[in-house]
Design a protein around this motif. Structure first.
Motif, PDB file in Angstrom:
ATOM      1  N   LEU A   1      35.075  12.568  -1.894  1.00  0.00           N
ATOM      2  CA  LEU A   1      34.223  11.523  -2.449  1.00  0.00           C
ATOM      3  C   LEU A   1      34.106  10.352  -1.469  1.00  0.00           C
ATOM      4  O   LEU A   1      33.042   9.751  -1.310  1.00  0.00           O
ATOM      5  N   GLY A   2      35.209  10.075  -0.777  1.00  0.00           N
ATOM      6  CA  GLY A   2      35.199   8.979   0.188  1.00  0.00           C
ATOM      7  C   GLY A   2      34.225   9.231   1.321  1.00  0.00           C
ATOM      8  O   GLY A   2      33.468   8.352   1.709  1.00  0.00           O
ATOM      9  N   ARG A   3      34.212  10.460   1.864  1.00  0.00           N
ATOM     10  CA  ARG A   3      33.290  10.768   2.971  1.00  0.00           C
ATOM     11  C   ARG A   3      31.855  10.796   2.476  1.00  0.00           C
ATOM     12  O   ARG A   3      30.932  10.442   3.208  1.00  0.00           O
ATOM     13  N   ALA A   4      31.633  11.238   1.231  1.00  0.00           N
ATOM     14  CA  ALA A   4      30.279  11.237   0.679  1.00  0.00           C
ATOM     15  C   ALA A   4      29.753   9.805   0.628  1.00  0.00           C
ATOM     16  O   ALA A   4      28.636   9.515   1.055  1.00  0.00           O
ATOM     17  N   GLU A   5      30.595   8.920   0.127  1.00  0.00           N
ATOM     18  CA  GLU A   5      30.194   7.531  -0.057  1.00  0.00           C
ATOM     19  C   GLU A   5      30.084   6.807   1.291  1.00  0.00           C
ATOM     20  O   GLU A   5      29.177   6.035   1.533  1.00  0.00           O
ATOM     21  N   MET A   6      31.034   7.111   2.177  1.00  0.00           N
ATOM     22  CA  MET A   6      31.159   6.354   3.413  1.00  0.00           C
ATOM     23  C   MET A   6      30.224   6.863   4.505  1.00  0.00           C
ATOM     24  O   MET A   6      29.714   6.107   5.298  1.00  0.00           O
ATOM     25  N   PHE A   7      30.028   8.181   4.565  1.00  0.00           N
ATOM     26  CA  PHE A   7      29.323   8.751   5.706  1.00  0.00           C
ATOM     27  C   PHE A   7      28.055   9.503   5.321  1.00  0.00           C
ATOM     28  O   PHE A   7      26.957   9.154   5.765  1.00  0.00           O
ATOM     29  N   ALA A   8      28.184  10.511   4.451  1.00  0.00           N
ATOM     30  CA  ALA A   8      27.049  11.403   4.179  1.00  0.00           C
ATOM     31  C   ALA A   8      25.872  10.665   3.548  1.00  0.00           C
ATOM     32  O   ALA A   8      24.722  11.036   3.753  1.00  0.00           O
ATOM     33  N   SER A   9      26.148   9.612   2.788  1.00  0.00           N
ATOM     34  CA  SER A   9      25.054   8.916   2.108  1.00  0.00           C
ATOM     35  C   SER A   9      24.278   8.018   3.063  1.00  0.00           C
ATOM     36  O   SER A   9      23.294   7.410   2.677  1.00  0.00           O
ATOM     37  N   LYS A  10      24.740   7.927   4.322  1.00  0.00           N
ATOM     38  CA  LYS A  10      24.053   7.045   5.264  1.00  0.00           C
ATOM     39  C   LYS A  10      23.587   7.758   6.516  1.00  0.00           C
ATOM     40  O   LYS A  10      22.874   7.179   7.326  1.00  0.00           O
ATOM     41  N   ASN A  11      24.003   9.024   6.723  1.00  0.00           N
ATOM     42  CA  ASN A  11      23.729   9.695   7.998  1.00  0.00           C
ATOM     43  C   ASN A  11      22.953  10.994   7.829  1.00  0.00           C
ATOM     44  O   ASN A  11      22.845  11.533   6.726  1.00  0.00           O
ATOM     45  N   SER A  12      22.454  11.502   8.982  1.00  0.00           N
ATOM     46  CA  SER A  12      21.637  12.716   8.952  1.00  0.00           C
ATOM     47  C   SER A  12      22.482  13.937   8.593  1.00  0.00           C
ATOM     48  O   SER A  12      23.719  13.885   8.626  1.00  0.00           O
ATOM     49  N   VAL A  13      21.793  15.043   8.273  1.00  0.00           N
ATOM     50  CA  VAL A  13      22.480  16.246   7.815  1.00  0.00           C
ATOM     51  C   VAL A  13      23.441  16.785   8.874  1.00  0.00           C
ATOM     52  O   VAL A  13      24.594  17.096   8.592  1.00  0.00           O
TER      53      VAL A  13
END
Lengths: 199, 228
Positions: free
Chosen positions: B114-126
């Motif tokens: 959940l942390g990486r989803a919130e911190m990284f994936a929700s702001k960066n490309s696939v």
């Protein structure tokens, strides 16, 4: 009477022997994060106990009467986490409406509990252990109380750590974990208590 | 290394921001599944698979998911992948399924994902999100294997289930029990702090950002800020 004895054994074993934080490693994050002061520790502990109870009251019947009846056991993880997340939201709204003073005390801890693995863990464990509805409720109560007990004990130790001179690289999480290990060691002393409870 | 290059993103998770030893995320599976190397490796790979898939899907949907309901959406996506992994492990590696038990289902509440989803994936490309998932997953697996190796060799005189006979009389069973795990983990965190002195990012830079509770956190509940 036999049934009552079983319930007592379940309660004692989930509070002392199989303590969720100290023995099964569930709910470590709030245990390390929110145990700094005793009032915070009590607030978090009470909230977790409450949510565990409500979550078990909801998930056990749903598992028994919906998932198992229609052969949907494989959806257990998704269904349970959604139930817990929505229950936490509802609980917060209800508390805010009907008991503002309680909400003031516990409200801040409730949203953090959605991602607490102890709550999901206790729901799944109750099903896996094949407990009846009443046994599940008692076991969740025990797990919650065990969590509360561990939090209170640990907050006492942490306030002592704060006053000591800790080597630089051990400051923060490292020394906290090592201190937690000593409480866990102490709780291992309860290991035989349940077997001889009614002997 | 340039800050935004793909290689940087990949190695960030393995070393500089190791989720277990630097960010201190996912403590529960770290302590619970490291009594032997086989279980730790299995747990690491299962988490790695969920992490890559959920990071990619969340990154794809990042412009569609409304901001106010993003946490429940993430949880549903993650729970879906966890169910897939659970069924795969149950079918192909039943021994691992037995060993991990409830902790396999509990990947869903693992703060790393959940942390990486919130911190990284929700702001960066696939592509970057997938690499970040891969790096974090490898970092998680390596840290788990390191802790498990210490615990199993010292505590049970074996490695991944294979007994080491000459260590048998020297084994200290404490280390495979619950308190031993905490001691080993605490010592490793201190060691990493000693080795990366000055180089690793200060914990306060990201503890709050990485926390899954950040979106609804009222600072009074959490004392990360004061603690570091």
């Amino acid at each position: 009477m036999e049934e009552f004895k079983t319930l007592i054994v379940i309660l004692m074993s989930s509070v002392l022997v199989n303590n969720y934080v100290l023995n099964r490693f569930l709910g470590i994050c709030p245990f390390l994060g929110v145990s700094k002061k005793i009032n915070q520790a009590v607030g978090m502990g009470v909230s977790v106990t409450l949510v565990m109870l409500v979550a078990t009251l909801a998930t056990w019947p749903i598992n028994e009467f919906v998932l198992e009846r229609f052969g949907l056991e494989y959806l257990q993880t998704i269904v349970f986490i959604l139930i817990i997340a929505s229950l936490v939201q509802i609980l917060e709204i209800v508390l805010k409406k009907f008991s503002p003073s309680l909400h003031q005390g516990l409200g801040v801890y409730l949203p953090l509990i959605t991602t607490n693995c102890a709550v999901l863990g206790v729901c799944i464990n109750n099903i896996n252990d094949g407990y009846t509805f009443l046994q599940s409720v008692v076991s969740s109560l025990g797990c919650g109380l065990g969590f509360l007990l561990a939090m209170i004990l640990f907050s006492g130790i942490r306030s002592r750590i704060d006053e000591t001179e800790v080597p630089v690289f051990f400051r923060g999480v490292a020394i906290t974990l090592i201190a937690a290990s000593f409480i866990s060691l102490a709780f291992m002393g309860f290991a035989g208590i349940v077997d001889n409870l009614f002997a | 290394m340039k800050k935004n290059s793909s290689l940087y993103v990949l190695f960030n998770g393995i070393l500089r921001e190791n989720p277990v030893l630097v960010l201190i995320l996912g403590t529960c599976p770290t302590l619970a599944t490291t009594t032997n190397v086989f279980g730790a490796f299995g747990m690491g790979v299962a988490t790695l698979a969920v992490l890559i898939c959920s990071n990619m899907i969340i990154s794809l949907l990042r412009k569609i998911i409304p901001d106010s309901v993003r946490i429940p959406c993430y949880i549903v996506i993650i729970a879906g992948f966890v169910t897939v992994v659970q069924m795969l492990v149950h079918a192909f590696v039943p021994a691992l399924y037995e060993m991990l038990g409830v902790y396999l289902a509990l990947i869903v509440v693992n703060c790393i994902i959940l942390g990486r989803a919130e911190m990284f994936a929700s702001k960066n490309s696939v592509g970057k999100s997938a690499l970040d998932g891969l790096g974090m997953g490898i970092g998680f697996t390596l840290a788990l294997c390191a802790i498990a190796t210490i615990r199993e060799v010292v505590g049970a005189a074996s490695f991944a289930g294979i007994a080491i006979p000459f260590l048998e009389p020297l084994k200290i069973e404490f280390f495979v029990k619950a308190p031993g795990g905490m001691v080993v983990y605490g010592l490793l965190i201190a060691l990493v702090g000693r080795l990366t002195k000055g180089k690793s990012p200060k914990k306060k830079d990201f503890t709050c950002v990485g926390c899954p509770g950040m979106s609804f956190c009222t600072k009074s509940t959490c004392n990360v800020k004061k603690e570091v």
